[in-house]
Write a protein that holds these residues in place. Sequence first.
Motif, PDB file in Angstrom:
ATOM      1  N   ASP A 229      89.396  57.456  -8.086  1.00 18.90           N
ATOM      2  CA  ASP A 229      88.987  58.821  -7.757  1.00 18.90           C
ATOM      3  C   ASP A 229      87.639  59.138  -8.390  1.00 18.90           C
ATOM      4  O   ASP A 229      86.883  59.961  -7.887  1.00 18.90           O
ATOM      5  N   LEU A 230      87.364  58.481  -9.511  1.00 18.73           N
ATOM      6  CA  LEU A 230      86.095  58.644 -10.219  1.00 18.73           C
ATOM      7  C   LEU A 230      85.705  57.271 -10.762  1.00 18.73           C
ATOM      8  O   LEU A 230      86.429  56.679 -11.557  1.00 18.73           O
ATOM      9  N   LEU A 231      84.571  56.770 -10.295  1.00 20.44           N
ATOM     10  CA  LEU A 231      84.056  55.478 -10.767  1.00 20.44           C
ATOM     11  C   LEU A 231      82.779  55.729 -11.546  1.00 20.44           C
ATOM     12  O   LEU A 231      81.853  56.382 -11.052  1.00 20.44           O
ATOM     13  N   LEU A 232      82.723  55.199 -12.766  1.00 19.73           N
ATOM     14  CA  LEU A 232      81.559  55.368 -13.632  1.00 19.73           C
ATOM     15  C   LEU A 232      81.047  53.986 -14.024  1.00 19.73           C
ATOM     16  O   LEU A 232      81.776  53.202 -14.642  1.00 19.73           O
ATOM     17  N   LEU A 233      79.798  53.699 -13.660  1.00 17.15           N
ATOM     18  CA  LEU A 233      79.186  52.396 -13.935  1.00 17.15           C
ATOM     19  C   LEU A 233      78.012  52.569 -14.891  1.00 17.15           C
ATOM     20  O   LEU A 233      77.093  53.348 -14.622  1.00 17.15           O
ATOM     21  N   ASP A 234      78.032  51.836 -15.980  1.00 13.13           N
ATOM     22  CA  ASP A 234      77.000  51.956 -17.013  1.00 13.13           C
ATOM     23  C   ASP A 234      76.024  50.784 -16.943  1.00 13.13           C
ATOM     24  O   ASP A 234      76.417  49.645 -16.704  1.00 13.13           O
ATOM     25  N   ASP A 235      74.738  51.080 -17.155  1.00 17.55           N
ATOM     26  CA  ASP A 235      73.684  50.058 -17.251  1.00 17.55           C
ATOM     27  C   ASP A 235      73.559  49.229 -15.976  1.00 17.55           C
ATOM     28  O   ASP A 235      73.692  48.001 -15.981  1.00 17.55           O
ATOM     29  N   LEU A 236      73.262  49.894 -14.887  1.00 15.45           N
ATOM     30  CA  LEU A 236      73.169  49.231 -13.589  1.00 15.45           C
ATOM     31  C   LEU A 236      72.076  48.166 -13.562  1.00 15.45           C
ATOM     32  O   LEU A 236      72.153  47.219 -12.771  1.00 15.45           O
ATOM     33  N   GLN A 237      71.063  48.278 -14.418  1.00 14.60           N
ATOM     34  CA  GLN A 237      69.947  47.331 -14.379  1.00 14.60           C
ATOM     35  C   GLN A 237      70.386  45.882 -14.593  1.00 14.60           C
ATOM     36  O   GLN A 237      69.657  44.946 -14.256  1.00 14.60           O
ATOM     37  N   PHE A 238      71.602  45.690 -15.131  1.00 17.77           N
ATOM     38  CA  PHE A 238      72.053  44.334 -15.400  1.00 17.77           C
ATOM     39  C   PHE A 238      72.540  43.592 -14.149  1.00 17.77           C
ATOM     40  O   PHE A 238      72.864  42.411 -14.229  1.00 17.77           O
ATOM     41  N   VAL A 239      72.599  44.275 -13.012  1.00 17.17           N
ATOM     42  CA  VAL A 239      72.952  43.552 -11.776  1.00 17.17           C
ATOM     43  C   VAL A 239      71.712  43.267 -10.936  1.00 17.17           C
ATOM     44  O   VAL A 239      71.812  42.798  -9.808  1.00 17.17           O
ATOM     45  N   ILE A 240      70.525  43.534 -11.501  1.00 15.63           N
ATOM     46  CA  ILE A 240      69.285  43.254 -10.784  1.00 15.63           C
ATOM     47  C   ILE A 240      69.195  41.762 -10.473  1.00 15.63           C
ATOM     48  O   ILE A 240      69.407  40.911 -11.341  1.00 15.63           O
ATOM     49  N   GLY A 241      68.884  41.440  -9.224  1.00 17.34           N
ATOM     50  CA  GLY A 241      68.715  40.055  -8.818  1.00 17.34           C
ATOM     51  C   GLY A 241      70.007  39.352  -8.447  1.00 17.34           C
ATOM     52  O   GLY A 241      69.978  38.224  -7.956  1.00 17.34           O
ATOM     53  N   LYS A 242      71.164  39.977  -8.689  1.00 19.13           N
ATOM     54  CA  LYS A 242      72.455  39.353  -8.340  1.00 19.13           C
ATOM     55  C   LYS A 242      72.847  39.834  -6.939  1.00 19.13           C
ATOM     56  O   LYS A 242      73.506  40.856  -6.774  1.00 19.13           O
ATOM     57  N   ASN A 243      72.423  39.108  -5.923  1.00 17.17           N
ATOM     58  CA  ASN A 243      72.552  39.586  -4.543  1.00 17.17           C
ATOM     59  C   ASN A 243      73.998  39.804  -4.118  1.00 17.17           C
ATOM     60  O   ASN A 243      74.324  40.816  -3.492  1.00 17.17           O
ATOM     61  N   SER A 244      74.877  38.848  -4.422  1.00 22.94           N
ATOM     62  CA  SER A 244      76.267  38.993  -3.993  1.00 22.94           C
ATOM     63  C   SER A 244      76.933  40.173  -4.689  1.00 22.94           C
ATOM     64  O   SER A 244      77.721  40.914  -4.074  1.00 22.94           O
ATOM     65  N   THR A 245      76.607  40.379  -5.970  1.00 26.52           N
ATOM     66  CA  THR A 245      77.166  41.521  -6.708  1.00 26.52           C
ATOM     67  C   THR A 245      76.656  42.825  -6.126  1.00 26.52           C
ATOM     68  O   THR A 245      77.401  43.799  -5.982  1.00 26.52           O
ATOM     69  N   GLN A 246      75.366  42.875  -5.790  1.00 26.87           N
ATOM     70  CA  GLN A 246      74.798  44.079  -5.192  1.00 26.87           C
ATOM     71  C   GLN A 246      75.469  44.395  -3.858  1.00 26.87           C
ATOM     72  O   GLN A 246      75.724  45.559  -3.547  1.00 26.87           O
ATOM     73  N   GLU A 247      75.744  43.371  -3.079  1.00 27.03           N
ATOM     74  CA  GLU A 247      76.379  43.579  -1.771  1.00 27.03           C
ATOM     75  C   GLU A 247      77.761  44.198  -1.947  1.00 27.03           C
ATOM     76  O   GLU A 247      78.127  45.139  -1.229  1.00 27.03           O
ATOM     77  N   GLU A 248      78.532  43.675  -2.897  1.00 24.90           N
ATOM     78  CA  GLU A 248      79.868  44.218  -3.139  1.00 24.90           C
ATOM     79  C   GLU A 248      79.785  45.637  -3.685  1.00 24.90           C
ATOM     80  O   GLU A 248      80.571  46.506  -3.315  1.00 24.90           O
ATOM     81  N   ARG A 269      66.128  53.057 -15.909  1.00 23.38           N
ATOM     82  CA  ARG A 269      64.946  53.467 -15.150  1.00 23.38           C
ATOM     83  C   ARG A 269      65.399  54.104 -13.840  1.00 23.38           C
ATOM     84  O   ARG A 269      66.527  53.885 -13.408  1.00 23.38           O
ATOM     85  N   PRO A 270      64.524  54.880 -13.162  1.00 17.38           N
ATOM     86  CA  PRO A 270      64.893  55.502 -11.881  1.00 17.38           C
ATOM     87  C   PRO A 270      65.167  54.444 -10.822  1.00 17.38           C
ATOM     88  O   PRO A 270      64.715  53.297 -10.944  1.00 17.38           O
ATOM     89  N   PRO A 271      65.885  54.811  -9.750  1.00 16.79           N
ATOM     90  CA  PRO A 271      66.203  53.830  -8.702  1.00 16.79           C
ATOM     91  C   PRO A 271      64.976  53.127  -8.138  1.00 16.79           C
ATOM     92  O   PRO A 271      64.992  51.913  -7.911  1.00 16.79           O
TER      93      PRO A 271
END
Length: 467
Positions: A229-248, A269-271
């Motif tokens: 119902d509520l998803l909170l993701l911290d430090d998104l910058q760590f998935v930079i360059g991980k294409n399959s993870t980004q797709e999911e 940093r901003p999107p």
Amino acid sequence: MSGDDAATLWPRVAEGLRRDLGARTFDHWLKPVRFADYCTLSGVVTLETASRFSANWINERFGERLALAWRQHLPGARSVNVRGGAAAADRAAALSQAPLPNMGAAAAPAAPVSPGLPLAAPIAASIPSTFDPRLSFDRFVVARSNILAANAARRMAMAEAPQFNPLYLCSGTGQGKTHLLQAIAQAYAAIRPTANIILMSAEKFMLEFVGAMRGGDMMAFKARLRAADLLLLDDLQFVIGKNSTQEELLHTIDDLLTAGKRLVVTADRPPAMLDGVEARLLSRLSGGLVADIEAPEADLRERIIRQRLAAMPMVEVPDEVVAYLVKHFTRNIRELEGALNKLLAYAALTGTPVDLTLAEDRLAENVRSARPRITIDEIQRAVCAHYRLDKSEMASKRRVRTIARPRQVAMYLAKELTPRSYPEIGRRFGGRDHSTVIHAVRTVEALRVADSELDAEIAAIRRSLNG
């Protein structure tokens, strides 16, 4: 796996932590820690240390790292809680003669906490173990630099549907993003006790995604996240360059938003500045509210220190020490609180009164490391100001000498003065290849030896940046 079986894993977990964190950090804080219990139903690993002050510190600083280390050996471990106090001290003393394999002599039990330091309050049973009750809205100090993010976070935690969804919180490290994530989760859990709330780091998202792929358990992974119902993701910058993870992640966000669920994301940093992130994902992240948290002003830094000290009425900290902390720790709140904790811990464990001399002596290294870091953007601006160029030339394709040479100087300084890699620097200079940056760095290094005028110019730019 039973609690007794889990106990046999602690030496291996500890050895890995010592290797990853470094012997000095591990020996100071984690070596006295002992395994206490593992609950197979909740997936909570309980560890013990001699004092509640130490337990409080370890939970705050190493909680997520401990959980990740345990999951490498015990996949069912969901979280780690470190407790401390008199009973834990007795057990630690009884076990202190049993050394950890390949880790040297056994640690002596930690010194008891000073009467001047308050004991950490026990975590309420109603709060999930992944939430930290200390990181609530009540304890988040609001000022001009963070008021937009704080108010947006409160709106996200209200019963009525939020006006902006998703909420994207961005700031440099240690500015309060994780605090707000925790506060949102706990406030929403208080008004919606049956809500399915998932709070995780982007690194954990990536690790679980890879684990699910390798284990052939992707359907369960997808179902668990999409049921939030509520998803909170911290430090998104760590998935930079991980294409399959980004797709999911993109599919997860689409499903949640379509179903009217709530999403909160943080990054440093901003999107638009997340290099290497797919355009569709950037579009989703920018579609709600992007709330920036700026560096804390002096008033906010002082109020944070005063708030911490108000919870420690038996600890005397002179105003001149507070002013010293406010003056020297300007970059982020985490460094400020870390310096205060170090000072109070030293005073408590040695019986030394807190004064300005002690602060200057014990925090000298912290002050040096807390000096503001230079960014690539600042370097580009300084180089353009020196050579009287428009900043857009740093990313342009023009190769005339009057532009190409300053651009090479800026690339050279970016490599010298920042921790950024060659590919990262290349992206900030118009998407150039890393080999172009390497060539620029080597060219300028050679020219500095042969051309005294260029060497003097670079020295002047460096002085302006350091000033």
